[in-house]
Design a protein around this motif. Sequence first.
Motif, PDB file in Angstrom:
ATOM      1  N   LEU A 189      59.898  19.096  12.388  1.00  0.00           N
ATOM      2  CA  LEU A 189      59.511  18.399  13.608  1.00  0.00           C
ATOM      3  C   LEU A 189      58.108  18.805  14.034  1.00  0.00           C
ATOM      4  O   LEU A 189      57.304  17.958  14.447  1.00  0.00           O
ATOM      5  N   TRP A 190      57.807  20.082  13.960  1.00  0.00           N
ATOM      6  CA  TRP A 190      56.446  20.564  14.251  1.00  0.00           C
ATOM      7  C   TRP A 190      55.439  19.917  13.298  1.00  0.00           C
ATOM      8  O   TRP A 190      54.364  19.475  13.724  1.00  0.00           O
ATOM      9  N   ASP A 191      55.797  19.837  12.028  1.00  0.00           N
ATOM     10  CA  ASP A 191      54.882  19.249  11.043  1.00  0.00           C
ATOM     11  C   ASP A 191      54.623  17.772  11.334  1.00  0.00           C
ATOM     12  O   ASP A 191      53.501  17.279  11.158  1.00  0.00           O
ATOM     13  N   LYS A 192      55.648  17.050  11.795  1.00  0.00           N
ATOM     14  CA  LYS A 192      55.477  15.632  12.117  1.00  0.00           C
ATOM     15  C   LYS A 192      54.642  15.434  13.378  1.00  0.00           C
ATOM     16  O   LYS A 192      53.767  14.569  13.433  1.00  0.00           O
ATOM     17  N   ALA A 193      54.937  16.235  14.394  1.00  0.00           N
ATOM     18  CA  ALA A 193      54.283  16.041  15.689  1.00  0.00           C
ATOM     19  C   ALA A 193      52.864  16.580  15.714  1.00  0.00           C
ATOM     20  O   ALA A 193      52.006  16.055  16.424  1.00  0.00           O
ATOM     21  N   GLY A 194      52.601  17.617  14.945  1.00  0.00           N
ATOM     22  CA  GLY A 194      51.283  18.235  14.977  1.00  0.00           C
ATOM     23  C   GLY A 194      51.241  19.398  15.955  1.00  0.00           C
ATOM     24  O   GLY A 194      52.152  19.603  16.761  1.00  0.00           O
ATOM     25  N   THR A 195      50.173  20.137  15.927  1.00  0.00           N
ATOM     26  CA  THR A 195      50.060  21.364  16.707  1.00  0.00           C
ATOM     27  C   THR A 195      49.786  21.067  18.177  1.00  0.00           C
ATOM     28  O   THR A 195      49.731  19.919  18.619  1.00  0.00           O
TER      29      THR A 195
END
Length: 311
Positions: free
Chosen positions: A174-180
């Motif tokens: 989910l972090w990888d999809k949404a971005g930092t």
Amino acid sequence: MNQKYDDNTLPTISIITVARNMEHLVGETIRSVVSQKRAGDQYVFVDGASTDTTVEIARAFGDGIDVLISEPDDGQYHAIAKGFEHATGDIQAWLNADDVYMPWTFSVVREVFARFPEVKWITGIPSFMSSNGQLVRTRSKLAAYPRRYIANGWFQPAYAAYMQQENMFWRRELWDKAGTLDLSLSLASDFELWTRFAEHADLVPIDIPLAGFRERPGEQRSSTSRDRYDEEVAKVCSSKRSPSQLWAWVSGRGVPARYLAQLLISARHPAITYDRYNRTWKTITRRRSISRNTLGMLIDEWHMRRVKKDN
């Protein structure tokens, strides 16, 4: 029958903590993480060049901290983003240097994510500690967190109230999809991150507290910079859909009206609860209000506000 999991298939957890000059509290925070770690878990501690003994306290935990960074940074969110660059766990979260995890947090988080592969993002019941570390209140009612409400930024003090960051855990994907984190925001970057998370996944509440937020009025940015936070929230929401005119009007009538609106607004939404008869966690989907308070809790809260005002 309670399902058993192979230790080799249980998800690993990465936790980020950032700190600067937090020597009077950070030891308790670190201890609440390292006491629960298992093989494969990871703790990343980012210190912003503290001038007190914060770094020495962190180093005293030895191998309990897997990555320790101490250097100047450009603020809290920059340090958090830097920490996540080192994160390797299947499950991720960050814990501020004055908050703590509950003793059962890692075991519950690990089992829930293993049992429910469709769940990408969870939150525990909001819980609050006094400045000296006593658990002083929890919001014991399971609420609904409609994705579009989060994505549109309606979970803010003016409408549906805060979402408690320290209770959040999510899958790395989910972090990888949404971005930092959005580093252009100095106070509401987590709020903005949740709006992007909600574009990809439901936030599923679990009916126990996972972390405690330590209230330190007059010391935390959340209390000393409220106006600036509200300005950043407004900036994030400027290009998003607004809530209904009725909700906006009712919420503008004051705290009691806003709380009542939260009780009356509802949505069909999943939640995770413990089935004590079969001794296992399970998901239940039904209509719930977006309020994390019962009517009785709100009456008590309003009474305490009146007493404080009268004094």
